[in-house]
Scaffold this motif. Structure first.
Motif, short mmCIF file in Angstrom:
data_model
loop_
_atom_site.label_atom_id
_atom_site.label_comp_id
_atom_site.label_asym_id
_atom_site.label_seq_id
_atom_site.Cartn_x
_atom_site.Cartn_y
_atom_site.Cartn_z
N ARG A 133 0.85 -1.19 0.00
CA ARG A 133 0.00 0.00 0.00
C ARG A 133 0.89 1.25 0.00
N PRO A 134 0.65 2.20 -0.91
CA PRO A 134 1.46 3.43 -0.96
C PRO A 134 1.28 4.28 0.30
N LYS A 135 2.31 5.04 0.65
CA LYS A 135 2.23 5.90 1.84
C LYS A 135 1.17 6.97 1.68
N ALA A 136 0.92 7.41 0.46
CA ALA A 136 -0.07 8.47 0.22
C ALA A 136 -1.50 7.97 0.37
N GLU A 137 -1.68 6.65 0.43
CA GLU A 137 -3.02 6.06 0.46
C GLU A 137 -3.49 5.82 1.89
N THR A 138 -4.72 6.25 2.17
CA THR A 138 -5.44 5.83 3.38
C THR A 138 -6.48 4.83 2.93
N TYR A 139 -6.35 3.58 3.35
CA TYR A 139 -7.23 2.54 2.81
C TYR A 139 -8.22 2.05 3.86
N VAL A 140 -9.19 1.27 3.37
CA VAL A 140 -10.14 0.59 4.24
C VAL A 140 -10.03 -0.90 3.94
#
Length: 397
Positions: A292-299
């Protein structure tokens, strides 16, 4: 002793008591239709729209019958016509190309990378073929939205975001659904809010929202909306926009409002479970974890991994061995998927040019739901089972 998982991959948490009470109150009132409200009442649907717009940081929101309806409504609101080409992901679920085909338009598939996101180089190469991109954040994976929007803005492409798996996610601090002209969400049972079926649409464009409200079947009652443009905006569209009825009702809105207030806490719980499974799968021989990229906030309501370049019989062996131990995996790469379709060559109503690099990725995608009925300990057990069975098949092969 061989460990076995006994949980249920389709069992969701119960609807919150507050939501049940609100739904019962709606049923007792008899006023289920969104425009059937008592004098002085806003109604559950209008209140949900107001609250969802505020939660997403959007100017306008519209509650609809399903996520798929929201996608079709978005295309019509942007005046996509029969025969128009619409760019979309090669890796998505059937309602996305289905929505495009339903308005008579033609999907143009864009490749997928090993990060399970749209291939931006392929998008750039195909950007001159269409003026609309229906971007699917498939299974909750966000691409580099800064670069994607730069590509689309340079070509004058309007972006519709399919956020069925990314409600509450974001890129560089911007919530999913707010980069494009329109964001579409689902509240089907397996999504982040659960009303059985349902959808939501957001935009900051008053003309687009006015068209969407009319399309949804407002019967000129648009002044009863709390998260829509001013009545005068509707003057330009109200006689020329067809009624393609797809409204949400008060019953589903009542169920959703308490869940929306709890979304941040639920996201944290999903991610706690996701991270346990992710950690348990790392360094498994033959298995690729999706970084997961650092810029991404995921669910993390589901998790995917790749079995790249495995034979079909090997992948099937992993699925069967895991299932025998209670772990239900879906192979999105299967040529004949059961209960879902997720790859561009599954939709034979579209003439699609083969994409060998994408085909390699698609063939190896394995998916698993992570319902909140699982404990953290459950997730650790599931990861151990997958790890053991993948390693066993890999080493035997």
């Amino acid at each position: 002793m061989t460990e076995r998982f006994t949980g249920n991959f389709t069992q969701q948490e119960p609807i919150p008591e507050e939501a049940i009470e609100a739904a019962v109150a709606v049923m007792r009132s008899g006023r289920l239709h969104r425009y059937n409200v008592a004098e002085g009442e806003a109604g559950e649907v209008a209140l949900l729209e107001q609250e969802f717009a505020a939660a997403m940081g959007s100017s306008y929101a519209l509650a609809l019958a399903s996520g798929g309806y929201a996608l079709g409504c978005a295309l019509r609101a942007l005046d996509v016509k029969p025969g128009d080409k619409v760019l979309t992901n090669a890796f998505t679920l059937a309602p996305v190309p289905g929505a495009i085909a339903a308005v008579g338009a033609v999907p143009v598939f864009v490749g997928v990378t090993e990060d399970l996101v749209i291939d931006l180089a392929d998008l750039e190469a195909k950007a001159d073929q269409a003026s609309v991109l229906m971007l699917s954040h498939m299974r909750g994976h966000l691409c580099d939205m800064d670069r994607l929007m730069a590509i689309c803005q340079a070509q004058g492409i309007q972006v519709i975001e399919d956020c069925a798996h990314t409600m509450g996610a974001g890129w560089n601090g911007r919530l999913s659904g707010t980069d494009g002209v329109i964001g579409c969400y689902s509240t089907q049972t397996y999504k982040h809010l659960n009303s059985g079926e349902g959808g939501l649409l957001i935009t900051d464009d008053p003309q687009v929202m006015a068209r969407a409200v009319m399309l949804s079947g407002s019967y000129m009652l648009y002044d009863r909306h709390l998260a829509a443009p001013a009545p005068e905006v509707f003057e330009d569209v109200k006689y020329d926009t067809p009624n393609v009825s797809g409204r949400m009702d008060h019953l589903r809105a009542a169920i959703l409002r308490p869940q929306l207030r709890d979304l941040d806490r639920q996201v944290a719980r999903w991610n706690e479970r996701y991270q346990v499974v992710e950690a348990g799968l790392r360094d498994t021989p033959g298995l690729t974890v999706i970084e997961r990229p650092k810029a991404e906030t995921y669910v993390g309501s589901s998790i995917q991994f790749l079995l790249l370049d495995w034979r079909e019989d090997q992948i099937d062996a992993v699925l069967q061995r895991c299932l025998s131990r209670g772990v239900e995996l879906k192979w999105f790469g299967g040529a004949e998927p059961n209960g879902f379709t997720s790859r561009y060559d599954s939709w034979r109503y579209v003439e699609a040019t083969p994409m060998p690099a994408s085909d390699r990725v698609l063939k190896g995608i394995v998916d698993m739901r992570l319902p909140l009925t699982f404990t953290v300990e459950d997730c650790a057990l599931v990861a151990r089972i997958i790890r053991a069975e993948v390693a066993a098949v890999y080493q035997a092969g």
